[in-house]
Design a protein around this motif. Structure first.
Motif, PDB file in Angstrom:
ATOM      1  N   MET A  95       0.801  -1.216   0.000  1.00 44.36           N
ATOM      2  CA  MET A  95       0.000   0.000   0.000  1.00 44.36           C
ATOM      3  C   MET A  95       0.840   1.276   0.000  1.00 44.36           C
ATOM      4  SD  MET A  95      -2.751  -1.433  -0.447  1.00 44.36           S
ATOM      5  CE  MET A  95      -3.654   0.084  -0.626  1.00 44.36           C
ATOM      6  N   ALA A  96       2.102   1.174   0.337  1.00 42.68           N
ATOM      7  CA  ALA A  96       2.990   2.340   0.329  1.00 42.68           C
ATOM      8  C   ALA A  96       3.604   2.573  -1.047  1.00 42.68           C
ATOM      9  CB  ALA A  96       4.096   2.152   1.367  1.00 42.68           C
ATOM     10  N   MET A  97       3.295   1.718  -2.014  1.00 42.63           N
ATOM     11  CA  MET A  97       3.911   1.788  -3.344  1.00 42.63           C
ATOM     12  C   MET A  97       2.939   2.332  -4.378  1.00 42.63           C
ATOM     13  SD  MET A  97       5.664  -1.929  -3.354  1.00 42.63           S
ATOM     14  CE  MET A  97       6.520  -2.461  -1.885  1.00 42.63           C
ATOM     15  N   ALA A  98       3.488   3.060  -5.326  1.00 40.32           N
ATOM     16  CA  ALA A  98       2.671   3.490  -6.461  1.00 40.32           C
ATOM     17  C   ALA A  98       2.483   2.329  -7.430  1.00 40.32           C
ATOM     18  CB  ALA A  98       3.335   4.666  -7.179  1.00 40.32           C
ATOM     19  N   THR A  99       3.515   1.500  -7.551  1.00 46.90           N
ATOM     20  CA  THR A  99       3.510   0.366  -8.470  1.00 46.90           C
ATOM     21  C   THR A  99       4.120  -0.845  -7.786  1.00 46.90           C
ATOM     22  OG1 THR A  99       3.781   1.841 -10.370  1.00 46.90           O
ATOM     23  CG2 THR A  99       4.326  -0.465 -10.716  1.00 46.90           C
ATOM     24  N   MET A 100       3.483  -1.983  -7.982  1.00 46.40           N
ATOM     25  CA  MET A 100       4.054  -3.237  -7.497  1.00 46.40           C
ATOM     26  C   MET A 100       4.221  -4.166  -8.692  1.00 46.40           C
ATOM     27  SD  MET A 100       0.708  -4.856  -5.544  1.00 46.40           S
ATOM     28  CE  MET A 100       1.542  -6.308  -4.970  1.00 46.40           C
ATOM     29  N   HIS A 101       5.038  -5.180  -8.515  1.00 44.36           N
ATOM     30  CA  HIS A 101       5.349  -6.098  -9.610  1.00 44.36           C
ATOM     31  C   HIS A 101       4.969  -7.514  -9.187  1.00 44.36           C
ATOM     32  CE1 HIS A 101       7.642  -2.693 -11.143  1.00 44.36           C
ATOM     33  NE2 HIS A 101       8.101  -2.586  -9.909  1.00 44.36           N
ATOM     34  N   VAL A 102       4.258  -8.221 -10.074  1.00 43.12           N
ATOM     35  CA  VAL A 102       3.836  -9.594  -9.809  1.00 43.12           C
ATOM     36  C   VAL A 102       4.073 -10.428 -11.062  1.00 43.12           C
ATOM     37  CG1 VAL A 102       2.080  -8.921  -8.103  1.00 43.12           C
ATOM     38  CG2 VAL A 102       1.429  -9.175 -10.503  1.00 43.12           C
ATOM     39  N   SER A 103       4.047 -11.728 -10.902  1.00 44.71           N
ATOM     40  CA  SER A 103       4.246 -12.609 -12.048  1.00 44.71           C
ATOM     41  C   SER A 103       3.145 -12.398 -13.085  1.00 44.71           C
ATOM     42  CB  SER A 103       4.252 -14.067 -11.595  1.00 44.71           C
ATOM     43  OG  SER A 103       4.324 -14.917 -12.733  1.00 44.71           O
ATOM     44  N   GLY A 104       3.552 -12.473 -14.327  1.00 40.11           N
ATOM     45  CA  GLY A 104       2.602 -12.336 -15.425  1.00 40.11           C
ATOM     46  C   GLY A 104       1.969 -13.644 -15.850  1.00 40.11           C
ATOM     47  N   GLY A 105       2.337 -14.732 -15.183  1.00 40.63           N
ATOM     48  CA  GLY A 105       1.721 -16.008 -15.505  1.00 40.63           C
ATOM     49  C   GLY A 105       2.668 -17.027 -16.094  1.00 40.63           C
ATOM     50  N   ARG A 106       3.926 -16.670 -16.191  1.00 38.64           N
ATOM     51  CA  ARG A 106       4.953 -17.637 -16.566  1.00 38.64           C
ATOM     52  C   ARG A 106       6.307 -17.105 -16.138  1.00 38.64           C
ATOM     53  NH1 ARG A 106       3.950 -15.779 -22.055  1.00 38.64           N
ATOM     54  NH2 ARG A 106       5.801 -14.673 -22.734  1.00 38.64           N
ATOM     55  N   ARG A 107       7.248 -17.986 -15.981  1.00 37.36           N
ATOM     56  CA  ARG A 107       8.596 -17.588 -15.588  1.00 37.36           C
ATOM     57  C   ARG A 107       9.166 -16.683 -16.667  1.00 37.36           C
ATOM     58  NH1 ARG A 107      10.425 -23.692 -13.983  1.00 37.36           N
ATOM     59  NH2 ARG A 107       8.915 -23.932 -12.286  1.00 37.36           N
ATOM     60  N   GLY A 108       9.767 -15.579 -16.227  1.00 33.03           N
ATOM     61  CA  GLY A 108      10.347 -14.637 -17.173  1.00 33.03           C
ATOM     62  C   GLY A 108       9.386 -13.563 -17.643  1.00 33.03           C
ATOM     63  N   LEU A 109       8.211 -13.455 -17.007  1.00 29.76           N
ATOM     64  CA  LEU A 109       7.213 -12.459 -17.394  1.00 29.76           C
ATOM     65  C   LEU A 109       6.696 -11.776 -16.139  1.00 29.76           C
ATOM     66  CD1 LEU A 109       5.638 -11.401 -19.897  1.00 29.76           C
ATOM     67  CD2 LEU A 109       3.872 -13.049 -19.311  1.00 29.76           C
ATOM     68  N   GLU A 110       6.844 -10.462 -16.088  1.00 29.38           N
ATOM     69  CA  GLU A 110       6.463  -9.701 -14.899  1.00 29.38           C
ATOM     70  C   GLU A 110       5.467  -8.610 -15.289  1.00 29.38           C
ATOM     71  OE1 GLU A 110       7.290  -9.803 -10.741  1.00 29.38           O
ATOM     72  OE2 GLU A 110       7.899 -11.133 -12.358  1.00 29.38           O
ATOM     73  N   LEU A 111       4.493  -8.371 -14.404  1.00 26.42           N
ATOM     74  CA  LEU A 111       3.504  -7.309 -14.590  1.00 26.42           C
ATOM     75  C   LEU A 111       3.709  -6.230 -13.547  1.00 26.42           C
ATOM     76  CD1 LEU A 111       0.293  -9.510 -14.982  1.00 26.42           C
ATOM     77  CD2 LEU A 111       1.594  -8.400 -16.808  1.00 26.42           C
ATOM     78  N   SER A 112       3.550  -4.991 -13.947  1.00 20.82           N
ATOM     79  CA  SER A 112       3.603  -3.850 -13.031  1.00 20.82           C
ATOM     80  C   SER A 112       2.229  -3.200 -13.048  1.00 20.82           C
ATOM     81  CB  SER A 112       4.649  -2.832 -13.501  1.00 20.82           C
ATOM     82  OG  SER A 112       5.895  -3.450 -13.659  1.00 20.82           O
ATOM     83  N   LEU A 113       1.691  -2.955 -11.849  1.00 21.48           N
ATOM     84  CA  LEU A 113       0.390  -2.309 -11.749  1.00 21.48           C
ATOM     85  C   LEU A 113       0.241  -1.667 -10.384  1.00 21.48           C
ATOM     86  CD1 LEU A 113      -2.476  -4.883 -11.210  1.00 21.48           C
ATOM     87  CD2 LEU A 113      -0.089  -5.504 -11.029  1.00 21.48           C
ATOM     88  N   ALA A 114      -0.768  -0.841 -10.238  1.00 21.99           N
ATOM     89  CA  ALA A 114      -1.039  -0.178  -8.967  1.00 21.99           C
ATOM     90  C   ALA A 114      -1.602  -1.200  -7.978  1.00 21.99           C
ATOM     91  CB  ALA A 114      -2.033   0.961  -9.163  1.00 21.99           C
ATOM     92  N   PRO A 115      -1.156  -1.153  -6.726  1.00 18.39           N
ATOM     93  CA  PRO A 115      -1.683  -2.084  -5.721  1.00 18.39           C
ATOM     94  C   PRO A 115      -3.212  -2.050  -5.607  1.00 18.39           C
ATOM     95  CG  PRO A 115       0.218  -0.932  -4.855  1.00 18.39           C
ATOM     96  CD  PRO A 115      -0.112  -0.290  -6.175  1.00 18.39           C
ATOM     97  N   ASN A 116      -3.805  -0.874  -5.672  1.00 17.19           N
ATOM     98  CA  ASN A 116      -5.266  -0.784  -5.564  1.00 17.19           C
ATOM     99  C   ASN A 116      -5.975  -1.498  -6.706  1.00 17.19           C
ATOM    100  OD1 ASN A 116      -5.418   0.553  -3.109  1.00 17.19           O
ATOM    101  ND2 ASN A 116      -5.252   2.563  -4.056  1.00 17.19           N
TER     102      ASN A 116
END
Length: 156
Positions: A119-140
């Motif tokens: 919640m302290a971040m503007a953007t967080m990063h999570v897996s995009g659904g496979r190894r080697g793929l990352e998604l960045s989006l707002a926590p909210n």
């Protein structure tokens, strides 16, 4: 395109997709992603599946440089105990492979809990659904898409 990316696009959620090559794959896929993308480890969240004492599965997201506090997760979920789900169970339930499990677009929608540090971040990063793929989006946005609750879940 993974189910996670399709979900973000179908909902019109602002996000970025980043792919990376893993030179030496380890058991710490999230730390590998943070290093490969030169991201602070605290902003990259690993997606973990846990099983509650009543055998329900739940999703927990914590920064990759921390460990999941199973007692805190159980408390947040309203039960006494939680344990890590077996890899085969996690893969079967989510439709993703371990190391690439995204909190988005899973086969079954599971209760989701995110460490409150997000919640302290503007953007967080999570897996995009496979190894080697990352998604960045707002926590909210992630919270809205997964109906997640936040709690203090990480141990340093």
């Amino acid at each position: 395109m993974t189910p996670a990316i399709r979900l973000l696009e179908s909902q019109g959620i602002a996000h970025q997709i980043t792919s990376y090559e893993l030179e030496n794959e380890s058991e710490s896929y999230g730390l590998d992603a943070a290093r490969a993308l030169s991201l602070p480890a605290a902003s990259v969240f690993k997606t973990l599946l846990a099983q509650l004492d009543d055998d329900r599965l739940i999703v927990a997201l914590v920064p990759v440089d921390t460990t999941l506090d199973l007692k805190a997760l159980a408390k947040a979920a309203g039960t006494r105990k939680a344990r890590m789900a077996e890899s085969a169970v996690a893969e079967r339930s989510t439709g993703y492979r371990v190391g690439g499990i995204s909190p988005l677009g899973q086969k079954k929608r599971l209760p989701t809990f995110i460490d409150e540090s997000a919640m302290a971040m503007a953007t967080m990063h999570v897996s995009g659904g496979r190894r080697g793929l990352e998604l960045s989006l707002a926590p909210n946005d992630l919270i809205a898409l997964t109906a997640a609750r936040t709690a203090a879940l990480a141990c340093r």
